[in-house]
Design an enzyme around this catalytic site. Structure first.
Site, PDB file in Angstrom:
ATOM      1  N   ASP A  57      89.856  35.468 -23.787  1.00 37.00           N
ATOM      2  CA  ASP A  57      88.864  34.795 -24.590  1.00 37.00           C
ATOM      3  C   ASP A  57      87.928  34.023 -23.655  1.00 37.00           C
ATOM      4  O   ASP A  57      88.345  33.082 -22.988  1.00 37.00           O
ATOM      5  CB  ASP A  57      89.608  33.849 -25.544  1.00 37.00           C
ATOM      6  CG  ASP A  57      88.658  33.142 -26.474  1.00 37.00           C
ATOM      7  OD1 ASP A  57      87.557  33.647 -26.655  1.00 37.00           O
ATOM      8  OD2 ASP A  57      89.035  32.088 -26.995  1.00 37.00           O
ATOM      9  N   THR A  90      80.711  34.282 -26.765  1.00 38.94           N
ATOM     10  CA  THR A  90      80.603  33.392 -25.605  1.00 38.94           C
ATOM     11  C   THR A  90      80.485  34.180 -24.312  1.00 38.94           C
ATOM     12  O   THR A  90      79.642  33.882 -23.471  1.00 38.94           O
ATOM     13  CB  THR A  90      81.823  32.470 -25.483  1.00 38.94           C
ATOM     14  OG1 THR A  90      82.973  33.247 -25.704  1.00 38.94           O
ATOM     15  CG2 THR A  90      81.761  31.352 -26.474  1.00 38.94           C
ATOM     16  N   THR A  91      81.341  35.204 -24.169  1.00 36.82           N
ATOM     17  CA  THR A  91      81.289  35.989 -22.941  1.00 36.82           C
ATOM     18  C   THR A  91      79.915  36.645 -22.818  1.00 36.82           C
ATOM     19  O   THR A  91      79.285  36.600 -21.758  1.00 36.82           O
ATOM     20  CB  THR A  91      82.391  37.070 -22.939  1.00 36.82           C
ATOM     21  OG1 THR A  91      83.603  36.469 -23.357  1.00 36.82           O
ATOM     22  CG2 THR A  91      82.573  37.681 -21.583  1.00 36.82           C
ATOM     23  N   ASP A 373      88.917  32.285 -34.302  1.00 39.90           N
ATOM     24  CA  ASP A 373      87.602  32.862 -34.042  1.00 39.90           C
ATOM     25  C   ASP A 373      87.230  33.853 -35.141  1.00 39.90           C
ATOM     26  O   ASP A 373      86.138  33.801 -35.689  1.00 39.90           O
ATOM     27  CB  ASP A 373      87.583  33.606 -32.701  1.00 39.90           C
ATOM     28  CG  ASP A 373      87.523  32.630 -31.531  1.00 39.90           C
ATOM     29  OD1 ASP A 373      87.398  31.413 -31.796  1.00 39.90           O
ATOM     30  OD2 ASP A 373      87.605  33.082 -30.384  1.00 39.90           O
TER      31      ASP A 373
HETATM   32  P1  ADP Z   1      82.380  37.810 -26.621  1.00 38.66           P
HETATM   33  O1  ADP Z   1      83.030  36.580 -26.087  1.00 38.66           O
HETATM   34  O2  ADP Z   1      80.976  37.931 -26.140  1.00 38.66           O
HETATM   35  O3  ADP Z   1      82.519  37.961 -28.103  1.00 38.66           O
HETATM   36  P2  ADP Z   1      84.260  40.020 -26.439  1.00 38.66           P
HETATM   37  O4  ADP Z   1      85.217  40.222 -25.321  1.00 38.66           O
HETATM   38  O5  ADP Z   1      84.793  39.597 -27.737  1.00 38.66           O
HETATM   39  O6  ADP Z   1      83.147  39.027 -25.927  1.00 38.66           O
HETATM   40  O7  ADP Z   1      83.463  41.387 -26.618  1.00 38.66           O
HETATM   41  C1  ADP Z   1      82.468  41.529 -27.584  1.00 38.66           C
HETATM   42  C2  ADP Z   1      81.763  42.841 -27.420  1.00 38.66           C
HETATM   43  O8  ADP Z   1      82.655  43.951 -27.579  1.00 38.66           O
HETATM   44  C3  ADP Z   1      80.688  43.009 -28.468  1.00 38.66           C
HETATM   45  O9  ADP Z   1      79.534  43.493 -27.876  1.00 38.66           O
HETATM   46  C4  ADP Z   1      81.297  44.025 -29.424  1.00 38.66           C
HETATM   47  O10 ADP Z   1      80.316  44.777 -30.114  1.00 38.66           O
HETATM   48  C5  ADP Z   1      82.093  44.877 -28.475  1.00 38.66           C
HETATM   49  N1  ADP Z   1      83.167  45.619 -29.154  1.00 38.66           N
HETATM   50  C6  ADP Z   1      84.181  45.145 -29.887  1.00 38.66           C
HETATM   51  N2  ADP Z   1      84.957  46.134 -30.367  1.00 38.66           N
HETATM   52  C7  ADP Z   1      84.430  47.290 -29.915  1.00 38.66           C
HETATM   53  C8  ADP Z   1      84.767  48.684 -30.050  1.00 38.66           C
HETATM   54  N3  ADP Z   1      85.827  49.063 -30.750  1.00 38.66           N
HETATM   55  N4  ADP Z   1      83.977  49.590 -29.431  1.00 38.66           N
HETATM   56  C9  ADP Z   1      82.913  49.192 -28.709  1.00 38.66           C
HETATM   57  N5  ADP Z   1      82.544  47.916 -28.540  1.00 38.66           N
HETATM   58  C10 ADP Z   1      83.281  46.972 -29.133  1.00 38.66           C
END
Ligand code: ADP
Ligand code: MG
Length: 518
Positions: A57, A90-91, A373
């Site tokens: 996270d 956030t990331t 979250d």
């Molecule tokens: P953040 O802290 O920015 O939310 P995450 O590690 O949660 O970072 O990653 C979010 C990203 O991963 C988003 O761009 C989301 O669309 C993408 N994402 C989540 N699930 C999938 C999936 N199954 N296939 C492709 N992209 C995904």
């Protein structure tokens, strides 16, 4: 001549300040970038006492990491704001900021003035926000469920995300975030997690003879110790003879009894105390069939007070019937052989509690963070009403549109808008890279499909490479999360670019220093 020297010095100083700031932003971004997306790696954070947290996270990583560089701190604050308002992204916001700074470095080396870059970034950020509306989709129950699942992808919660996503949607639709409380219990399966309308408190009755169930409960909430006032406890007796000791004990008992009776007189049948309850009083309560719990957390006390309409009392003398709250049922239930207090049928029916279960404390903590979250993200989507295709699709759409838009802008800002458009591709590129795919190949095929009709919902296929339709595959995220991440990244990058000098502030004078202003 002297002026020229100062000018040159000035330029050198700003160049160094910019280099330092750019380096800090890039480093921070590279630190969290490998955690982005469903295949992101976990990081293990360890403190001096060897306590560890394993998480992927971004917000947790940034919160728990010691960050000293002032620019990096500014970026962390943006990530925190992102977390507080949107519960996600956030990331992405940190990765975008780092990439905007890397692109700025290139423009600076081509002698484009930092304020021009900053201006271009702001223009592009605003335009991006408007453009997102074009591909946003109205939420439905099904989409909300997908939002929850997407928010949990790549976290420990993933294994049971169907069950957890269902709970998320149920509670986010039932009430406001403020009314949702989450209790953790290790030793169990994630799939055994549940939601109830009412309140769950991780406490137990103070005396084994107390009842397990109280119907039509009249609830007193006390935030002080239920015992004798401190001065009365500290009286010392000279032990001259046994009768004196006996008399002292008896009089102490009488005083304690008076306190217990004071509470009983109000009509209370259940007592929640934030502090401790004297043993003698506990026994008396048990005899009278009262249910009492002690050391109840402040957050639970507040939730109970809100739901049952009980007033929190600090002075037992003043407790009256009017202060009591009500619940149809207060009962002690056993979860994994440990008790929990369940309060249901309250006058304010908005309270909702979620019990998160998982095999170990580490897992239950990580699942709780993910759930927290996800439930936040779902309420953001529910309140705002719009979602976007995930997997980098909306970033690619924006990138393409902004490149076109850049050509309509003249001057140096145009290059900054183009750089901004290129920056957005970092999200699909990192998603591809973290999934073990070739980022460039993936980008090329995605760029291509985005020029075709209906191509704007295509994003990275993290499982098999190439692209897939994100909406059809249920990878969706709230419009708010994406637009906030982009706008805040552009604002912070512009702000950092405008810094042209780092001046060490004199520490404030302390009392006793020579320069202290008496
Ligand atoms: P953040 O802290 O920015 O939310 P995450 O590690 O949660 O970072 O990653 C979010 C990203 O991963 C988003 O761009 C989301 O669309 C993408 N994402 C989540 N699930 C999938 C999936 N199954 N296939 C492709 N992209 C995904
Ligand atoms: Mg996320």
């Amino acid at each position: 001549m002297a002026d020229q020297i100062t000018d040159a010095k000035q330029q050198q100083a700003s160049a160094t300040a910019q280099q330092v700031n750019i380096a800090a932003a890039k480093e921070l971004a590279s630190y969290v970038r490998s955690t982005l997306g469903p295949m992101g790696m976990d990081k293990m954070l360890v403190d001096a006492a060897m306590n560890s947290v394993v998480t992927n996270d971004g917000a947790t990583i940034l919160k728990e990491t010691k960050i000293t560089h002032p620019t990096a701190k500014m970026i962390v604050e943006v990530a925190q704001a992102q977390e507080e308002t949107c519960y996600d992204g956030t990331t992405s916001s940190v990765v975008l900021t780092g990439e905007l700074m890397r692109q700025a470095e290139d423009l600076l080396s081509r002698k484009i003035h930092p304020t021009k870059i900053a201006k271009g970034y702001i223009i592009a950020g605003k335009r991006a926000e408007e453009l997102l509306d074009n591909i946003a989709v109205e939420v439905t129950d099904e989409l909300l469920y997908e939002v929850a699942r997407t928010a949990m992808t790549g976290k420990t919660a993933e294994t049971e995300k169907d069950a957890l996503a269902k709970i998320c949607v149920e509670v986010a639709q039932a009430t406001d975030l403020d009314n949702i409380s989450i209790t953790r219990r290790s030793g169990g399966k994630i799939s055994e997690s549940l939601a109830i309308s009412g309140i769950l408190v991780d406490r137990e009755k103070v005396h084994h003879n107390m009842p397990d169930v109280v119907e039509d409960a009249k609830i007193a909430i006390v935030d002080v110790d239920i015992t004798l006032p401190e001065f009365a406890q500290q009286i010392q007796v000279q032990v001259s003879d046994n009768t004196a000791v006996q008399e002292f004990i008896e009089s102490r008992k009488d005083q304690l009894l008076a306190i217990a009776e004071q509470i009983l007189k109000s009509g209370a049948t259940v007592v929640f105390c934030m502090r401790d309850i004297d043993r003698f009083i506990q026994e008396h309560f048990a005899k009278k069939g009262i249910y009492a719990a002690r050391r109840v957390a402040r957050s639970d006390i507040e939730a109970i007070s809100k739901a049952t309409e009980a007033r929190i009392i600090s002075s037992i003398d003043e407790l009256i019937e009017d202060d009591l709250g009500y619940a149809k049922k207060v009962e002690e239930v056993q979860v994994n052989d440990k008790p929990l207090v369940k309060i249901t049928g309250t006058p304010t029916s908005d309270a909702v509690s979620v019990l998160i279960r998982a095999p170990t404390q580490h897992v239950v903590d990580e699942v709780k963070r993910a759930f927290d979250d996800a439930v936040g993200v779902v309420s953001v989507a529910y309140d705002n009403g719009k979602v976007l295709p995930g997997g980098g699709a909306s970033y690619l759409y924006l990138s393409r549109e902004l490149k076109e838009y850049a050509s309509t802008i003249g001057g140096r800002e145009q290059m900054a808008v183009e750089a901004f458009a290129n920056t957005l591709e970092i999200i699909p590129s990192a998603l591809a890279e973290n999934s073990g795919l070739d980022p460039l190949d993936t980008l090329i095929s995605l760029r291509q499909v985005h020029t075709t009709k209906g191509g704007s919902t295509k994003g990275v296929n993290v499982e098999e490479g190439g692209y897939i339709d994100m909406i059809e595959n249920g990878v969706v995220e709230p419009l708010e999360v994406v637009s906030q991440a982009i706008v805040s990244a552009s604002n912070i990058a512009a702000q950092i670019l405008r810094i042209d000098n780092i001046i060490e502030m004199k520490p404030e004078a302390q009392f006793g220093d020579d320069n202290f202003d008496y």
